[in-house]
Design an enzyme around this catalytic site. Sequence first.
Site, PDB file in Angstrom:
ATOM      1  CD  GLN A 202      -3.630  -4.814   6.204  1.00  0.00           C
ATOM      2  OE1 GLN A 202      -3.473  -3.838   5.483  1.00  0.00           O
ATOM      3  NE2 GLN A 202      -4.282  -5.887   5.805  1.00  0.00           N
TER       4      GLN A 202
ATOM      5  CG  ASP B   2     -10.227  -0.867   4.265  1.00  0.00           C
ATOM      6  OD1 ASP B   2      -9.876  -1.173   3.110  1.00  0.00           O
ATOM      7  OD2 ASP B   2      -9.578  -1.156   5.287  1.00  0.00           O
TER       8      ASP B   2
ATOM      9  CE  LYS C 293      -3.795  -2.526   1.925  1.00  0.00           C
ATOM     10  NZ  LYS C 293      -4.468  -3.106   3.092  1.00  0.00           N
TER      11      LYS C 293
END
Length: 286
Positions: free
Chosen positions: A97, A120, A53
Amino acid sequence: MANIIDGKAVSAKVKEQVRIETEALIQKHGIQPGLAVVIVGNDPASRVYVNNKKKACEAVGFKSFEYALPEETTQEELLELVDTLNKDKNVNGILVQLPVPKQIDDKAIINAIAAEKDVDAFHPENVGRIMIGEYSFLPCTPAGAMELIDSTGVEIAGKNCVVIGRSNIVGKPMAMLLLHRSGTVTICHSKTQNLAEVTRQADILVAAVGRANFVTGDMVKEGAVVIDVGINRLDNGKLCGDVNYAEVEPKASWITPVPGGVGPMTIAMLMRNTLTAAKAQNGIQD
Ligand code: NAD
């Protein structure tokens, strides 16, 4: 023989578009999108995802902020960091995460991320927006899978679409996105009976199960578009999808490989979401 859907190529196009728009955003408005990625603990797979990322942020011209917290971090400490990032104007997107260590309730963390920075799209507000079709962000993996279907030129409207898997991050939103595009959608899961009978009806079949080679040739209709979301690591260390590629490829009209299919799309869509977030937070329409 199926046409192979090249996730690497499609994701490269998405990222290039994001890079061009980012350059314009910096030049015209002096705004450089920023993504904060928080990792707690030492999970090696998570470490790889976070590094990827970070690299993607650099490639498209974003600022990236990484917070690597120790395994023993408490929920309060993580919530404090999320609160700080929510208030930080340089941070347009926040990603924690998953999975987080067991002393931390992941739902509490997801709920604490400001909805407009939730790139997300896991926050209940964003999930609700997806249900009613008024969304700003889509969850990255299903959004990436939709891009891949669209890259084939196959029309979704009116088609029988079957999604295997009903998780909040893949199966459910995937089904909703196909429904928004007027597919006739069936969701299958671990309690579905006569699964193969259902999947054989699919013009578009999406597998998000998490079991290597689960979808066999007899489960697929001749000419189907097959999207394999699964990422499974075999004993020999190799990655493999949920679809038995050797059996299904000869029957499908289009198929995604693993690796090189849905996987690369997830990060590309994260970049797109972060750009969208940066524009929205600064009231920029173009
Ligand atoms: P999950 O474990 O949360 O969900 C799996 C789903 O499969 C469940 O809804 C369950 O009902 C269903 N299922 C299990 N056994 C079944 C059976 N016998 N018959 C029918 N359905 C069955 O997993 P997830 O988070 O949705 O992920 C699914 C897969 O996608 C995993 O392999 C994961 O690694 C992968 N994944 C890939 C990406 C990516 O970037 N490409 C992102 C997220 C997840």
